[in-house]
Design a protein around this motif. Structure first.
Motif, mmCIF file in Angstrom:
data_model
loop_
_atom_site.group_PDB
_atom_site.id
_atom_site.type_symbol
_atom_site.label_atom_id
_atom_site.label_comp_id
_atom_site.label_asym_id
_atom_site.label_seq_id
_atom_site.Cartn_x
_atom_site.Cartn_y
_atom_site.Cartn_z
ATOM 1 N N ASN A 163 -52.096 -22.473 62.696
ATOM 2 C CA ASN A 163 -53.847 -21.211 63.341
ATOM 3 C C ASN A 163 -52.518 -20.143 63.980
ATOM 4 O OD1 ASN A 163 -54.964 -19.148 62.295
ATOM 5 N ND2 ASN A 163 -56.651 -19.292 63.832
ATOM 6 N N THR A 164 -52.046 -19.288 64.330
ATOM 7 C CA THR A 164 -51.270 -18.701 65.324
ATOM 8 C C THR A 164 -51.669 -16.633 64.396
ATOM 9 O OG1 THR A 164 -49.083 -18.378 64.404
ATOM 10 C CG2 THR A 164 -49.775 -20.441 65.926
ATOM 11 N N ASP A 165 -51.742 -16.198 65.987
ATOM 12 C CA ASP A 165 -51.645 -14.067 64.574
ATOM 13 C C ASP A 165 -49.919 -13.559 65.155
ATOM 14 O OD1 ASP A 165 -53.393 -11.307 65.712
ATOM 15 O OD2 ASP A 165 -52.762 -11.806 63.783
ATOM 16 N N TRP A 166 -49.267 -14.835 64.563
ATOM 17 C CA TRP A 166 -47.609 -13.973 65.509
ATOM 18 C C TRP A 166 -47.181 -14.958 63.971
ATOM 19 C CZ3 TRP A 166 -49.311 -17.507 69.285
ATOM 20 C CH2 TRP A 166 -48.654 -18.732 69.929
ATOM 21 N N TRP A 167 -46.067 -14.109 63.710
ATOM 22 C CA TRP A 167 -44.887 -14.381 62.915
ATOM 23 C C TRP A 167 -44.002 -15.499 63.064
ATOM 24 C CZ3 TRP A 167 -45.911 -11.746 58.411
ATOM 25 C CH2 TRP A 167 -44.927 -12.518 57.167
ATOM 26 N N ASN A 168 -44.879 -17.044 61.837
ATOM 27 C CA ASN A 168 -43.711 -18.209 62.147
ATOM 28 C C ASN A 168 -42.396 -18.429 62.451
ATOM 29 O OD1 ASN A 168 -43.119 -20.708 62.821
ATOM 30 N ND2 ASN A 168 -44.383 -21.394 60.742
ATOM 31 N N TYR A 169 -41.514 -17.076 63.133
ATOM 32 C CA TYR A 169 -40.334 -16.720 62.996
ATOM 33 C C TYR A 169 -39.318 -17.880 63.070
ATOM 34 C CZ TYR A 169 -40.372 -12.224 63.251
ATOM 35 O OH TYR A 169 -41.126 -10.655 62.812
ATOM 36 N N GLY A 170 -38.775 -18.881 61.875
ATOM 37 C CA GLY A 170 -38.357 -20.489 61.940
ATOM 38 C C GLY A 170 -36.233 -20.146 62.059
ATOM 39 N N GLY A 171 -35.843 -21.026 62.670
ATOM 40 C CA GLY A 171 -34.529 -21.045 62.687
ATOM 41 C C GLY A 171 -33.816 -21.722 64.542
ATOM 42 N N ILE A 172 -32.663 -21.394 64.854
ATOM 43 C CA ILE A 172 -32.682 -21.396 66.037
ATOM 44 C C ILE A 172 -32.373 -20.159 66.312
ATOM 45 C CG2 ILE A 172 -30.032 -22.387 67.423
ATOM 46 C CD1 ILE A 172 -28.805 -24.087 64.860
ATOM 47 N N THR A 173 -33.143 -20.131 67.496
ATOM 48 C CA THR A 173 -34.153 -18.809 67.933
ATOM 49 C C THR A 173 -32.459 -18.168 68.725
ATOM 50 O OG1 THR A 173 -35.893 -19.847 68.472
ATOM 51 C CG2 THR A 173 -35.928 -18.221 66.657
ATOM 52 N N ARG A 174 -32.489 -19.054 69.561
ATOM 53 C CA ARG A 174 -31.696 -18.736 71.346
ATOM 54 C C ARG A 174 -30.587 -19.306 71.034
ATOM 55 N NH1 ARG A 174 -37.467 -19.743 74.592
ATOM 56 N NH2 ARG A 174 -38.567 -17.890 73.546
ATOM 57 N N ASP A 175 -29.380 -19.039 72.675
ATOM 58 C CA ASP A 175 -28.396 -18.775 72.321
ATOM 59 C C ASP A 175 -28.434 -20.408 72.105
ATOM 60 O OD1 ASP A 175 -27.499 -16.848 74.938
ATOM 61 O OD2 ASP A 175 -28.103 -16.430 72.979
ATOM 62 N N VAL A 176 -26.739 -21.029 71.789
ATOM 63 C CA VAL A 176 -26.323 -22.353 71.357
ATOM 64 C C VAL A 176 -24.881 -22.413 72.451
ATOM 65 C CG1 VAL A 176 -26.084 -24.454 70.510
ATOM 66 C CG2 VAL A 176 -27.315 -22.676 69.142
ATOM 67 N N LYS A 177 -24.898 -23.223 72.915
ATOM 68 C CA LYS A 177 -23.337 -23.359 74.059
ATOM 69 C C LYS A 177 -23.266 -24.912 74.693
ATOM 70 C CE LYS A 177 -26.012 -20.977 76.890
ATOM 71 N NZ LYS A 177 -26.455 -19.805 78.698
ATOM 72 N N LEU A 178 -21.739 -25.186 74.527
ATOM 73 C CA LEU A 178 -21.609 -26.305 75.444
ATOM 74 C C LEU A 178 -21.254 -26.265 77.485
ATOM 75 C CD1 LEU A 178 -18.770 -27.049 72.716
ATOM 76 C CD2 LEU A 178 -20.809 -28.218 73.439
ATOM 77 N N VAL A 179 -22.025 -27.355 77.410
ATOM 78 C CA VAL A 179 -22.458 -27.101 78.896
ATOM 79 C C VAL A 179 -21.041 -27.752 79.561
ATOM 80 C CG1 VAL A 179 -23.407 -26.759 81.447
ATOM 81 C CG2 VAL A 179 -24.261 -26.431 79.391
#
Ligand code: GCU
Length: 620
Positions: A190-206
């Protein structure tokens, strides 16, 4: 049995047997990286066909029907029932909900896939796969082998890629992402915000040397008398440097070129304590957000960071920044670009959000209700905006479940590890509006203690509970005995009566600590104008802020040290169903979902201008 579990868990945690992302690589921007952002392929898999066979048994790693295995159909008669192919493409970083109407309410599994080639010149180097965040659970596979899994929708994680797994070309990277909500997760269902799914931030090789500086923390020593240090122009700096693996002996160094300062420290083991004196240091503050280039070096491998030196502390009922009392003129923010109904995830997004914060004449932002992307604290450092950042221990978490405590503590540790060098972050929050009970206070108090153990250079808070009693509001939440400030959310005039209720409200606090309003706000549909008594009119919201501000001025205790009203912009919520004014939007924003400022924006802006003028007058 439950008590035994609790004892066992606390023992595990105290001996760190429960590892969070202990191998998290910080400051990836200061390292050699290859971005994997861009267009990926996807398969929506609500029945988990890629994970389980037709008997719903987990597929073995080599199962050709598993979606982490690429099926190379060489002849027309070959069996193949899954493939990653256009037009099923999706942008990374980015929540899936905003990328196609079919995803708007989707909660479940989406498989992501892309190829990448082995980076050049990585002989005798190590390679890690780094994710800024995936909401909520990620299982990561490379060339058919599982690298690992991570839970928690708002913290970074990385997996080491063993050399023998990498091909020269077309390495098959597959990520199983699931954003289903469960009662025993953090947050819960139960949250009062949208349950945005996915790879939501940067992906990188380090790309790193075999042995390298993985994490570090330096800041002004908290035990120094900061006013004396300012007077003498000599400051004590302390912290530590952590290598990715222990070494018998070696040397690390810290260089601050602008100060013509280089300090060398003998290294043994994997964690090296550092302590040195810095002369003529310009301190970081909201008026002068001074950042120094700091270079950490080990074995001729340098990592550069921009660090601000400052001291934040509580002195009785005051918050002091560098020894001087400060009033937090804040505003709450969700990690969302409301005009585009999506998660914020870039430097440009951070500039858009903080630009509005500065227009409001605010000097602080509450990043609700979870750690935001790394661009936010980095930009706040350079703009001089103070931050409250928080783990999503929100409302009715399962406080009786030791597993849930472990998950909360892992997210806490991952939040602190990533941002501990950000001067702008002055408050770690361990939760929001959690209902008082014995198990909740035990759970939350342990989180407060763990936070202080991990980092003693900041304040610890949580949005506490209030007893409303016909205008007499008493704050005696037992958690307030442990937090550094007394923060609470109040909606006198929205959820309790009309703004008239503010006129007669009395406030009594059990604790002599700085008093902070972490939320207060009213809804308004941008552009709806009516008499002030009309709910959801801009005039009602303006009336609300006018009466609240009068209450702050006339009826609040002298310990009142700041506020972060709810909220900068309207935001998406699956819980808001007034079909005239809300339609799945929480309308408490001071700015509408198309970027238009409501009347109340200017009411708060004027209050903050007045406060700033008073503060400048006092400091002359
Ligand atoms: C609560 C909660 C917020 C919520 C707000 C509201 O205080 O902390 O997440 O959005 O109230 O009701 O608008």
């Amino acid at each position: 049995m439950k008590h035994f579990l609790w004892i066992f868990l606390i023992l595990c945690l105290s001996f760190n047997l429960v590892t969070a992302q202990d191998n998290l690589i910080i400051n990836t921007e200061g390292r050699e990286t290859v971005s994997l952002n861009g267009t990926w392929f996807y398969i929506i898999d609500p029945y988990e066909t890629g994970f389980y066979d037709y008997r719903f048994k987990e597929r073995p790693e080599t199962d050709p029907g598993a979606y982490w295995n690429k099926l190379e159909s060489t002849k027309k008669s070959d069996w193949t029932e899954h493939e990653f192919k256009s037009p099923n493409t999706i942008n990374v970083p980015g929540d899936w909900n905003s990328q196609d109407p079919k995803f708007l309410f989707y909660e479940g599994t989406v498989w992501y896939q892309r190829n990448f080639d082995k980076p050049k010149a990585i002989n005798n180097k190590d390679l890690y796969l780094y994710f800024g965040a995936v909401n909520y659970e990620a299982h990561v596979y490379l060339n058919g082998k599982k690298l690992g899994m991570h839970k928690g929708g708002f913290t970074a994680f990385n997996f080491k890629i063993s050399e023998n797994l990498l091909k020269e070309k077309d390495n098959n990277l597959v990520v199983h992402v699931n954003n289903n909500r469960y009662p025993n997760e953090v947050p819960t269902v139960n949250t009062d915000w949208w349950n945005y799914g996915g790879i939501t931030r940067d992906v990188k090789l380090v790309i790193t040397p075999k042995q390298y500086i993985q994490q570090y923390h330096i800041q002004l020593a908290q035990n120094q008398d900061i006013l004396k240090s300012i007077k003498k122009k000599r400051f004590q700096v302390e912290g530590w440097i952590k290598l990715n693996k222990p070494l018998s002996s070696g040397e690390v160094s810290i260089t601050i070129p602008e100060l013509k300062l280089t300090k060398k420290f003998q290294a043994s083991g994997d964690s090296i304590k550092v302590n040195f004196e810095a002369k003529k240091l310009k301190l970081w503050s909201t008026e002068n957000p001074k950042l120094y280039d700091v270079v950490f070096n080990f074995n001729n491998n340098s990592i550069a960071d921009k660090i601000g030196f400052r001291k934040i502390e509580v002195d009785g009922e005051k918050i002091l920044l560098n020894g001087r009392q400060i009033f937090l003129r804040g505003i709450s923010i969700h990690e969302e670009i409301s005009e585009e109904q999506r998660r914020a995830n870039s430097k440009k997004d951070a500039e858009r959000l903080f630009g509005k914060v500065q227009e409001l004449n605010a000097n602080m932002a509450r990043l609700a209700h979870y750690p935001h992307n790394e661009y936010m604290p980095k930009l706040a450092d350079s703009l001089g905006i103070l931050l409250w950042t928080e783990i999503p221990v929100y409302w009715t978490i399962d406080f009786d479940n030791p597993e849930v405590y472990k998950k909360s503590e892992i997210q806490l540790k991952e939040m602190i590890t990533r941002d501990r060098n950000r001067a702008s972050v002055i408050i770690w929050s361990v939760g929001n509006e959690t209902p008082v009970s014995k198990s909740r206070t035990n759970f939350m108090t342990n989180l407060v203690k763990k936070t202080k153990q991990l980092d003693d250079t900041r304040l610890v808070a949580a949005a506490l509970e209030v007893h409303y009693n016909n205008g007499f509001n008493f704050v005696d939440d037992p958690l307030g005995a442990y937090t550094d400030i007394i923060a609470l959310n109040e909606y006198l005039g929205w959820y309790i009566g009309t703004p008239e209720a503010c006129k007669t409200a009395e406030w009594k606090l059990k604790y002599n600590k700085p008093f902070f309003i972490s939320e207060t706000g009213a809804g308004a549909k941008s552009g709806y104008h009516d008499v002030k008594e009309a709910r959801f009119s801009e005039e009602y919201q303006q009336w609300y802020y006018e009466e609240q501000i009068k209450m702050f001025k006339n009826q609040f205790p002298k310990s009142f040290s700041g506020l972060s009203p709810w909220i900068l912009t309207d935001f998406r919520s699956p819980k808001r169903h007034n079909q005239t004014y809300q339609r799945n939007w929480n309308r408490k924003g001071l700015i509408g979902d198309q970027g238009n400022k409501k009347l109340a924006f200017f009411t708060l802006q004027n209050y903050y201008k007045e406060l700033e003028a008073k503060e400048n007058q006092k400091n002359k």
